[in-house]
Each structure stands twice: as structure tokens, then as C-alpha cells.
Design a protein around this motif. Sequence first.
Motif, mmCIF file in Angstrom:
data_model
loop_
_atom_site.group_PDB
_atom_site.id
_atom_site.type_symbol
_atom_site.label_atom_id
_atom_site.label_comp_id
_atom_site.label_asym_id
_atom_site.label_seq_id
_atom_site.Cartn_x
_atom_site.Cartn_y
_atom_site.Cartn_z
ATOM 1 N N THR A 27 1.078 -1.104 -0.200
ATOM 2 C CA THR A 27 -0.066 0.256 -0.314
ATOM 3 C C THR A 27 0.418 1.535 0.065
ATOM 4 O OG1 THR A 27 -1.252 -1.086 1.393
ATOM 5 C CG2 THR A 27 -2.161 1.523 1.249
ATOM 6 N N ARG A 73 0.948 5.684 1.431
ATOM 7 C CA ARG A 73 -0.002 5.661 1.959
ATOM 8 C C ARG A 73 0.457 7.709 2.149
ATOM 9 N NH1 ARG A 73 -4.888 3.809 2.611
ATOM 10 N NH2 ARG A 73 -4.708 1.982 4.276
ATOM 11 N N ARG A 120 0.453 0.269 9.400
ATOM 12 C CA ARG A 120 -1.091 0.718 10.145
ATOM 13 C C ARG A 120 -0.840 2.406 11.012
ATOM 14 N NH1 ARG A 120 -3.627 1.027 14.786
ATOM 15 N NH2 ARG A 120 -1.620 0.917 15.857
ATOM 16 N N ARG A 131 -4.298 5.250 7.871
ATOM 17 C CA ARG A 131 -5.264 5.048 6.822
ATOM 18 C C ARG A 131 -6.101 6.326 7.271
ATOM 19 N NH1 ARG A 131 -10.567 2.375 7.327
ATOM 20 N NH2 ARG A 131 -9.446 1.852 9.733
ATOM 21 N N THR A 132 -7.263 6.637 8.755
ATOM 22 C CA THR A 132 -7.872 7.521 9.312
ATOM 23 C C THR A 132 -6.991 8.996 9.399
ATOM 24 O OG1 THR A 132 -7.196 7.231 11.626
ATOM 25 C CG2 THR A 132 -8.198 5.944 9.840
#
Lengths: 99, 819
Positions: free
Chosen positions: A34, A36, A57, A71-72
Motif C-alpha cells: 500500500t 499512504r 498501520r 489510514r485515518t
Amino acid sequence: MIRLGNLEDIPVGEGRAYAVGDEMVAVFRLRDGTVRAVSAVCPHRGGPLADGQIDNRVVVCPLHLNAFDLRTGCSTSEQPPLTVYAVHVDADHQILLGE
Amino acid sequence: MRQRLVVVGNGMAGARTVEEILARGGGGRFTITVYGDEPYGNYNRIMLSNVLAGVEDEAGIFLNDLSWYADNGITLHAGRRVARIDRDAKVVHADDGTTTGYDKLVIATGSRAFVPPIPGIHRPGRGYHQGVFAFRTLDDTRAMIRYARDHERAVVIGGGLLGLEAARGLQNHVSHVTLVHAAGHLMNTQLDPQAGAILRTSVEKLGIDVVCDGQTTEILGKHAVTGVRLADGRVIDCDVVVVAAGIRANADLAQASGLTVERGIVVDDQMRCSGERDVYAVGECAQHRGETYGLVAPLWEQAKVLADHLTGRDPDAAYRGSRVATKLKVAGVDVAAIGVKEAERDDDETVVFAEPRRGVYKSAVIRDGRLVGATLVGDVRKVAFLMQAFDRGLALPEDRAELLFDLGGPPVEVSPADMPDDTQVCNCNGVSKGTLVATVQGGCKTVGGVMDRTRAGKGCGTCKGTVARIVEWAAGGEVEEDPAASWYVPGVPMPKPELMAAIRTHGLKSVSAVFATLGGEEDARSKMGLASLLKMMWGDEYVDERDARFINDRVHANIQRDGTFSVVPQMKGGVTTPAQLKRIAEVAEKHRVPMVKLTGGQRIDLLGVPKETLPLVWADLGMPSGHAYAKSFRTVKTCVGSDFCRFGVGDSTALGIAIEERYQGIEGPGKMKLAVTGCPRNCAEAYVKDLGVVAIDGGRWEIYVGGAAGAHVRKGDLLATVDTPDEVVTLTGRFLQYYRENGNWLERTYAFVPRIGIARLREVLVEDRDGIAADLDAAMAASVAAYRDPWLERREPVTPGQFRTALPLTVLPQVPVPS
């Protein structure tokens, strides 16, 4: 959509910072493949998040070890959140920022 | 179909067991019915003394009110007593004639007050004499308060924990309280005579009269109590009598129902009643391996084991007994009692300090070098350390006085209860007591969890002990075991020895391989520790994934608060030359280095160098790295030594340089700062280094290990005295290698050395009792041979953008924004 550069400019598991207009964006290449992108400056004391260590994460700021969900953008150590940017990699390995 | 679980007893053990079962998802597995003798929900019996003392109201002591049972689908029969268990039909019969069938039965009937058969204590047909009270239940407490209000003088029979609490509480209601105790000193179960005597003085200062060796032979007064008579004929006038002469397991029901009962209901390691398949007992009513417990901590442990077993979370969970350690405020006096109260064998070693004037007593009992008991009265500051030493069998300080006192240690610790909420506990990250307590109340009940959330203790780490005590206090004894506390890194659930064995077995040579094989999830906070460990274990074979490194190790410089870096060239032993100084000065000017500073390790620090300039600065310096950024061997500080100093007895500079040359850059679990000093005047501060060498007269050298002079201050322990510099170099390498292999991640030598114990270190490293000295030397030699100056990476970056800035804005690659 803004082209940031080649995916290969970022080593696996690390991050690099990009200036986009007036904003600083830290882009991370996770070990699960991924990519980000979050705001590059730690809201705590201005630490350079692109220099932080990551897993699949979170990113951990190198200055005082505050952690943020990639992610958030939410902090897992009670700090204000980061801005999260949409980012993806196209078929030519180009990192593209934006929807 | 759900099984029927019946719990007889709604006290602390019964309700706690139900809570633990629910926490393990047992609500879906069992239909739960609870019988309680008392017509209430579940309350904290320990707090009854606070209710009596008027510092807590009744509402404050309830753990679960009636609605909690309803909310969790539990049928509660409060105020209904179970009269009989039919084990064949698997049914319990209540005293009102109702019955409930069970598949699994838990007996948690607790204990009852022991009331000695004293003439006059009972009135025929009326139970207790009207002025006589036991002190066990909420109803007892209420009745006592109601009655005492209109009366003047109380006698408490029993000078144990409960009696002392009752006496202190009654002072709130009557003007005069006398405590009558049958044994020779107070709290004789937990304390030795001297400690008991000191406690007595403190209790008397509170205005309580104390009579020891006092056998109560009669309660006087026909209609109302008028006094008690003692065996020696003395009469003590009073109008209230409280009996607190101990407790007995409440096992009548179990006995009547045919279960095996001795002093309590006999259970096995799963808390299963002897010879039964589906009947269990837990708490004060249970007798496990010959022991019954009257404290709350063992009961919590039993409840967890039983819940693990019943819910199938861990069918083989086993309770193996508890080591009894307790810390309480007894009648306003701090008391801690751990393990045995006095020497039991001829060769037990006892350390005692008594200061009756201040009401302070401290003792420790040591057997085979381990703590087996300790007592503290009036000053319990060392309790955390003693409990740890007792629980874990830690090595004890050579100077036994350190067991009882902080000698030159950190300042006096305030108990969490006495600390104002705004007290800053973590001075590095600015975390207050209030924040810690709020985090615990928010549901986070492990020390590690609270530290993660608040970052308390994540700076220099000196406040960790205080943080742990506050968390334990705030959780009210319900602090949860933190399994991660023993792991080498948080992301791989193994202590270091297991982890190293697994890494070897599976041949794991990269950090990602460790996660994939042993950890499951990749964990950012664990990468650095794993990278260090793998490098140490595999040397040249280690697969170096750069993302596993902390930024300092990626760019070989120490990150500063503004995102720039500091550059410290190697300066062995703190010895430099005019040419080197000129070079450094030129580089500093050329690159406009904002600050040039001498370090504590006798080197020169160029501060404020941007990341992208690092390779240029290194090239212009042309000197090797001083490693002032890594968890590694840092520097050897030296004094002038024998060449010039008129006091020097050994050539400390030459030896310091030799040590630094050999062990430069060797990574480990923490920083390694060394020193060599040429005489015991210790100008190089060798006593407070991870390893410090001191020249003494006669051409000999002392080697100290485990010293510190940072956030923690400690004088090192003498490892050995040797005859030659070569031996110093060898032993230094051997000690450092042993620390690398056995130290926990980020555990500095000041913690490592006391943990292992200097005596043990001497055995292993100097006397070679384990026969591993040659292996340690060889492993260190391999690491030394694999050393390469990391600043040579300036010639060719290892990763794309290795030295690209992450700050500030202006020099970043500008990405055009389409308008």
C-alpha cells in the motif's frame, strides 16, 4: 491529480516528504504494498514524519514517538489528527496524489 | 444449548468469578443464576471499615448494583440462602423451598466472623447480646453504627487487621475505644513481636487503649452490656462490644452436602471440589493445597483461573497458590507484610531496623540470597521494590541496607493517594497524575497500556515505577497483568531468550522475516530492537532492511528538535590534535554550523546540520563516526593519566584509546558509555559509567560495571581487579557481549547489572563457571571484525533519497500544482 514521482524513489517500508503547493505531504510505501499519504509535520512539536518508522498501520514520529494511523490520520497517543490525502500508484509506477 | 451455571455466594469472590466469566464471553455459553445471602448487589467488603470510619458512604462501596445483574441476563436471588445441594440430581435447594438445577456449580460462600464462645456473648433466643456485634457484613456495620451513636465506650475483641480497623472506625462514633487482644502483640499473624510493639505505640497515639495477652472470659451486663472481664480478673467498662477475632471458612453448606471439607472446601488446581466433576469452590471458603486465603489478591487469581477453565478459554488453567504479600493502611498506620514474618531456619539472614520514636519498623528475611519475607510498619516506601524482589526472586543488593532504604537514590516517593491530581509525574512528556487516573478510569488497566496512551514513562524512563504505582492505585488492585512486560519488543510475544532461540531455529535473518514467522503483524515500535538483536546475532549474515532502522541509524546522526542532525566525529579517549581541531573548525565555518559544543563524552558536536548536508560534512571532516546517535558503544572518557598528571598511577588515555578502537560502534540493547581513569580521584567519572576502569597503585586496574549518571544515578559494582591493560580489554569485551546477549531492549547496564547480580556476573565473566567465556570472546571478536565506519556511506547512498530532507519546506522537490 498531482504526480509526485516514481514509486521507486521511496524505499520499501520508508517515507519521503514532498512539497505540494504550500503543503508538506509525507508519502509512505508500506511493506504490504500500500501507499499512504498524510501531512508531513507532526502536530505535537513539528517533527518530520517522513523520517518516522512505520508498519502496515501507523507512523511513529521520530522526535517524541507519537503514533498516527496512516489510514485515518488519527493519533493513537492523544495528539491532534493528521490530514490524510488520497494517493495511488499508476501502471507506470507513478505516485499520484488526489482523488 | 446453554449450560446452567449456578453460583452460590454473591460476595467478592462469587461476583468476581461471574465478571471474569462474562469477560471471556461466557454469557453466551451459560445461563447464570447467583444466590446471595445478603439482600443487596455486590459490594467491596474491604471498604466496610471506611464506612464505619465515615470516610465513605454505603453507595460508594457497591461494585455491582442490582441492575448490573439484570443487564447481563443474570438471575440474582438476593437475600435467599441455599440450604442444600443435591449433587446426584444436580439441584440446589434454597431455604424458601425453591430449587435451581445446574450443569456447573460454583460455591463462593466466603467466610464468617469467628466468635469465640465467651459467656454472656449470646442471649438465649435472641442471638447476640444486644450490645455485641460482629464485623463482617454491611448489616453488621449498619447495626454497629446505629447502636454506637448512643453509647460511649467500646471494647473491640481481636487485635488483627479487622479488629484494628474496627477500633479506628469506632472512634468516629464513641469517645473511648479499648482493643483487647489475646496474643502477645498486635497483628501476630503478619508481624513479629517487635513490629507489633511499634504498631501498638502508633495505635495508642491515636487514642486507642490496647490490652495484649488479654483473654476475654465474660461479657458483663444483664440487659445492656456494662463491661468485659479478662482472665486476670480485670474488668473494662464498656457499653458496646465488637468481636473481630478472625474469620472461618463458611463451609457448612458444602459439608452438609457431602463435599470434602477440612479448614475449607478442598479444591484442586482448577478450583474443582475434591472428587467432583461439576462442583467448584472459590474464594475464602476454598482450601487449596492446604491453604485458605483471607486476602483479596489470591481470590482474584482464583476467579481468573476458574473462569478460564469454565469458559474453555484455557481448560487446563491452573491455580498454583499465591505468595501472600499485603500492603495496607491499618488504623491509619501503613503496614506491609510480605511472605514470612521472621527467620524460620538457622541460616536465614535477617535485616532489621527499628525506630520506635517515629513508629517505624522494617525487616527483611533472606534465604539462599533471595527475599522470603519483609515487614514494614510506618514507612512503606520500599514496598514496591520488596514485593518485586519477593515475587520474582530478584538478586538482592550486596549492601543489605539498600533493601530497607534508598541510599542516595531518587527522592522520597509520595503515595499515589496523597498526590494532588495536577502533580506532573512524567517530567519528560508532561503527564499528570490526573491524566493517568483518567486513562485508567477510561478502561485501560495495564501499566503498559496507560504508558502507551499517555506516553508517561516514555522519556527518560525514571518515572516508570511511579506511573506503575499510580495505575495500580487507580485500578484499585484490579490492575491487569501485562503479558507484554516480559517481551523483548512489544510486537513479538516472547522474552529475549525464547526469541533468540526461535530466530536461530527458523534461521530468521531479517526483521520482516521475524514478523512473518513469529509476530504476525508488523510493528513499527519493535523494528529497531529487532534490528539490533539480529545484527548482534548474525553479524555479516544479517539482512539489513533499512526501514527497520530508526532515522538516526539510517543517516548515522542524531535527529534534533528541528529535524536537523548533529555530527560528532570520533575522538578516541577524548584526545585530539591541533590538526583535527583546525579541520573541524574549517568544516564548521564552511557549512555554517549553527552551534559547536563540547559533549559530556569528551568530543566535539556540530549541531544543526541538515540531513542533505551530512555526506558533505563527513567528507570534509574525513574522520570516522563517533556513533553519538545509536544504541551502541559510544565513547571512552579518560583523564590525563600518568604521562602528565602528577597523581596518575596508570596510563588511562592509552588504555581508553585501545578500548574505543576495538569496540567502536558495537550495537547493543542500550547505549554503552565507558571511561578509564588514571587514579581513584576518578576525574574521568569511571564509577558512574556502564563500564568504568580505575587504575590503582601497584599497576592494577579495577573494572566497575552498571554505573550511571543520567536520569538515574548509580555507582557501578566492582566486577574484577586485574593486572594488565590486555585483561581490561578482554573483560570489557566479554561483559559487553554478555550484556548484548542478555540485556532487554533499552535496558541500560544500571538496570541489567542489578537484575543479574554482580556476584553472578563475576561467576560467569571472571571465573567462567558456565564455560561460556570463550564463546563470548569469540562472538565479540566477530562483531569487531565486521565493523565498518558508517560515514563511508557518504560515497554512495544505500537507499534512494537516503539523505533527502524531510524538512524544511523550501528545499524539497517542488511539485507543480495544476491551476
